[in-house]
Each structure stands twice: as C-alpha cells, then as structure tokens.
Design an enzyme around this catalytic site. Structure first.
Site, short mmCIF file in Angstrom:
data_model
loop_
_atom_site.label_atom_id
_atom_site.label_comp_id
_atom_site.label_asym_id
_atom_site.label_seq_id
_atom_site.Cartn_x
_atom_site.Cartn_y
_atom_site.Cartn_z
N ALA A 159 -0.23 7.07 0.02
CA ALA A 159 -1.03 5.23 -0.43
C ALA A 159 -1.67 5.04 -1.48
O ALA A 159 -1.38 4.12 -2.10
CB ALA A 159 -2.00 5.15 1.00
N HIS A 200 -4.84 1.50 11.96
CA HIS A 200 -5.45 0.21 11.44
C HIS A 200 -6.85 0.03 12.46
O HIS A 200 -5.95 -0.22 13.43
CB HIS A 200 -5.26 -0.33 10.84
CG HIS A 200 -4.44 -0.29 9.29
ND1 HIS A 200 -4.76 -1.08 8.28
CD2 HIS A 200 -4.23 1.07 8.84
CE1 HIS A 200 -3.54 -0.87 7.25
NE2 HIS A 200 -4.10 0.51 7.44
N GLU A 233 -12.92 -3.57 8.77
CA GLU A 233 -11.90 -2.61 9.10
C GLU A 233 -11.78 -0.77 8.67
O GLU A 233 -12.28 -0.74 7.85
CB GLU A 233 -10.43 -3.00 8.24
CG GLU A 233 -9.25 -2.26 7.84
CD GLU A 233 -8.57 -3.18 6.89
OE1 GLU A 233 -7.67 -3.03 7.36
OE2 GLU A 233 -8.59 -3.30 6.15
N ARG A 251 -12.85 3.60 5.24
CA ARG A 251 -10.82 4.52 5.43
C ARG A 251 -11.62 6.41 5.56
O ARG A 251 -12.66 6.85 4.76
CB ARG A 251 -10.35 4.72 3.48
CG ARG A 251 -9.11 5.21 3.92
CD ARG A 251 -8.25 4.86 3.15
NE ARG A 251 -8.01 3.78 2.69
CZ ARG A 251 -7.93 3.02 1.97
NH1 ARG A 251 -7.85 3.83 0.32
NH2 ARG A 251 -7.27 2.09 1.25
N LYS A 281 5.69 1.07 8.54
CA LYS A 281 6.02 -0.01 7.93
C LYS A 281 7.18 -0.05 7.41
O LYS A 281 7.63 0.99 7.03
CB LYS A 281 5.23 -0.84 6.72
CG LYS A 281 3.49 -0.99 7.53
CD LYS A 281 2.63 -1.93 6.00
CE LYS A 281 1.98 -2.61 7.11
NZ LYS A 281 0.73 -3.19 6.59
N GLU A 317 1.63 4.49 -4.06
CA GLU A 317 2.35 3.18 -3.71
C GLU A 317 1.39 1.82 -5.01
O GLU A 317 1.71 1.58 -4.99
CB GLU A 317 2.78 3.58 -2.84
CG GLU A 317 3.75 1.99 -2.26
CD GLU A 317 2.94 1.09 -1.00
OE1 GLU A 317 3.32 -0.42 -1.13
OE2 GLU A 317 1.45 0.97 -1.27
N HIS A 318 0.16 2.03 -4.55
CA HIS A 318 -0.54 0.81 -4.54
C HIS A 318 -0.85 0.95 -6.17
O HIS A 318 -1.32 -0.19 -6.81
CB HIS A 318 -2.39 1.30 -3.87
CG HIS A 318 -3.11 0.66 -4.28
ND1 HIS A 318 -2.47 -0.96 -3.87
CD2 HIS A 318 -4.27 -0.02 -5.05
CE1 HIS A 318 -4.41 -1.39 -4.01
NE2 HIS A 318 -5.11 -1.07 -5.03
#
Length: 178
Positions: free
Chosen positions: A98, A67, A86, A24, A59, A101-102
């Site tokens: 993010a 990504h 990835e 990331r 999304k 949210e996770h």
C-alpha cells in the site's frame, strides 16, 4: 468538504468527515488482524460504525486491509466527547504494498501507466500469497514446538501470551494442592 459538496463548517465536518483521526496497525499474520478487530468490537466503550473487509474482498487494484470506523470516547477536562476514528489493520506485506502504491500514484499525479498498474496488481497477489504462506508456516512451527515439548517431557507454560517450555523434572518434588 468542497469535494463532498458540503459546507465547510465545524458542524458539517463533525457530521460528514468520518476519518478525521486514524490509526494504522500492522500485524504479522492475517489471523492477527481478525483477532484484533474482534477485540476492538468487544470493547464496551467502542462502537463499530462501519466495517470494510478488503482482505476477503480486495479492491480491484489488489489493495487488501481491514478498515473500521469506530466511535470512541475522548475525555476532555469538562466533558466526554465521542469521535469517529478510522482504524486500518493490515499485515506487514499489505502495508508495504500500500505504501508503494500510494507513492507511485502521487509521483504520476494519479495517472499511472498501464504496465505499472498491472505490475502493482501482480505484486498485491504476490503479497497475499506470501501472507498466507507465512501464516501456514507459523501454524506448522507452533505444532512442531508443541510436539517437541511433549517428546522432551516438558511442561508448556504461558506467560503474557508467550509460551515457554519448562522441563517437568523441575516439578517432581512440588507438593500438589488439595
């Protein structure tokens, strides 16, 4: 592998798991994300297998990030092996959203109350607005710096992608190359 309905074998994992390794990367600006993605795509030893742009197409929950699934060479002592990696590239604001949210989804065992889902969506919109605003400010500041350098009769020098202003009078007695 069980969730995918696949046999849990090494060959099946190699074939069906596309993000066994991941990276990331956080950037200051959205334009940096696309510049970095372009650099990765231009690498001669890297193949882009998949490209999903959740910045241009967020999304439904508001998630934004770029990504890429890349096939890259790994050098072993006796051979070279290509693996899938990835890569997620996002701004600092996107990453903050993010992460929160996770955490919320895991705290509520993925059954998040509706009011929190709405608040998260609004926070994603706010983060996206902040990203666009900061990019615009960055562009404007860059223009002002360039104008100011010209007004002050300075020479702009670029070293390792950093710009420096050097007064032109330092160069007045330097012989020109012919």
């Amino acid at each position: 592998m069980y969730k995918k309905g696949k046999t849990p074998s090494l060959s099946s994992i190699k074939k069906d798991v596309r993000n066994i390794a991941g990276i990331r990367i956080t950037c200051s600006f959205i334009s940096d994300i696309y510049e970095l993605a372009k650099m990765l795509q231009n690498q001669k030893d890297v193949d882009v297998i998949e490209y999903k742009d959740y910045i241009q197409n967020p999304k439904p929950n508001g998630y934004q990030s770029l990504h890429m699934i890349l096939e890259i060479p790994i050098f072993m002592s006796d051979r070279e092996v290509n693996i899938l990696v990835e890569v997620q590239i996002r701004t600092i604001a996107m990453d903050f959203w993010a992460s929160l949210e996770h955490k919320i989804y895991y705290k509520y065992n993925k059954e998040v109350p509706e009011h929190l889902i709405a608040e998260l969506k609004e926070a994603a919109t706010t983060a996206a607005t902040l990203d666009r605003k900061m990019e615009q400010l960055h562009k404007e500041i860059t223009v002002y710096k360039q104008e100011d350098a010209h007004k002050n009769d300075e020479f702009l020098s670029k070293i390792n992608d950093d710009k420096y202003s050097i007064p032109k009078f330092f160069f007045r007695n330097v012989p020109s190359k012919q």
